[in-house]
Scaffold this motif. Sequence first.
Motif, short mmCIF file in Angstrom:
data_model
loop_
_atom_site.label_atom_id
_atom_site.label_comp_id
_atom_site.label_asym_id
_atom_site.label_seq_id
_atom_site.Cartn_x
_atom_site.Cartn_y
_atom_site.Cartn_z
N TYR A 11 -11.27 -4.52 6.25
CA TYR A 11 -10.00 -3.98 5.83
C TYR A 11 -10.04 -3.80 4.30
N LEU A 12 -9.51 -3.14 3.79
CA LEU A 12 -9.15 -2.94 2.28
C LEU A 12 -9.06 -4.14 1.40
N VAL A 64 -0.59 8.44 3.19
CA VAL A 64 -1.97 8.30 3.70
C VAL A 64 -2.62 9.65 3.72
N LEU A 110 -12.06 2.71 -1.63
CA LEU A 110 -12.29 2.86 0.02
C LEU A 110 -13.68 3.31 0.12
N THR A 164 -6.14 10.17 2.05
CA THR A 164 -7.49 10.79 2.79
C THR A 164 -7.96 12.07 2.10
N LEU A 170 0.65 -1.13 0.07
CA LEU A 170 -0.04 -0.26 0.00
C LEU A 170 0.71 1.26 0.09
N ILE A 199 -10.02 6.71 8.12
CA ILE A 199 -9.01 5.93 7.48
C ILE A 199 -7.90 5.35 8.49
N GLY A 248 -0.95 0.39 -3.91
CA GLY A 248 -1.34 1.49 -3.35
C GLY A 248 -1.37 2.95 -4.19
N ALA A 276 -4.45 3.55 9.08
CA ALA A 276 -3.36 3.12 8.46
C ALA A 276 -2.34 2.38 9.57
N CYS A 328 -7.93 10.37 8.76
CA CYS A 328 -6.97 9.47 8.94
C CYS A 328 -6.46 9.48 10.29
N ILE A 358 -7.99 3.74 -5.71
CA ILE A 358 -7.95 3.51 -4.43
C ILE A 358 -8.96 4.35 -3.74
N TYR A 373 -6.73 0.61 6.64
CA TYR A 373 -6.08 0.65 5.46
C TYR A 373 -5.06 -0.45 5.54
#
Lengths: 124, 124
Positions: free
Chosen positions: B104-105, B21, A115, B25, A73, B7, A106, B9, B41, A111, B71
């Motif tokens: 989860y993703l 990340v 989500l 987001t 990711l 989200i 990722g 991570a 996030c 993506i 994530y």
Amino acid sequence: MTQALLIVAHGSRREASNQEVRQLTERVRVRAGPLYSEVACAFLELAEPSILEGIHNCIANGADHLLVLPYFLSAGRHVSQDIPKILARAREIYPGVVIDLAPYLGAADAIPELLLTVAEQQGC
Amino acid sequence: MTQALLIVAHGSRREASNQEVRQLTERVRVRAGPLYSEVACAFLELAEPSILEGIHNCIANGADHLLVLPYFLSAGRHVSQDIPKILARAREIYPGVVIDLAPYLGAADAIPELLLTVAEQQGC
């Protein structure tokens, strides 16, 4: 040209996580159609086959073109350094085979949408 | 009902990965439309805000319903144990707030298709 798709995951001490990657690979294989002669997976560490073993297996099965897709990711050290180093070594070992590196999962444009889909399916 | 999407991570020592990340987001926020009052996030470890801080922030901003989306690509200990434990603690702290956990993703049905899309974009 005989192409193989090699999905590369990190690998886990938890065997169920490795098994999850193998099952995912099987689902990709079913959907891939005739574009790839083979869809396989390999692991950076903690599980087998290793990336070099995975590459070897695809070539032994007839591939002369490999696309390696990191199932990661984020673009950490594994994606930016470790995997490219292993592919460089593989290109030395197999100079007659084209070995390409795809972007890591990722980085895919889809993506954010995915989500939101996962969130919406939860019915929040 | 005022819903927030959080989200979650893993968090990395490599700040660029955490930043990735945060940017993701932001991309989710832009696409989310009016369904969520906030898209934020948080990180399990190694980066801020923590999950509890992230939950607190959403509630402070007016959310009374949170959907926490891991994530993560595999259902390891973090997804199956660590995150649920933190959410259980959060529900104790904020009994008036509904805190749901999304899959989860990596469990998303669309992942195999997405891997093939990434592979095809590479033009192998």
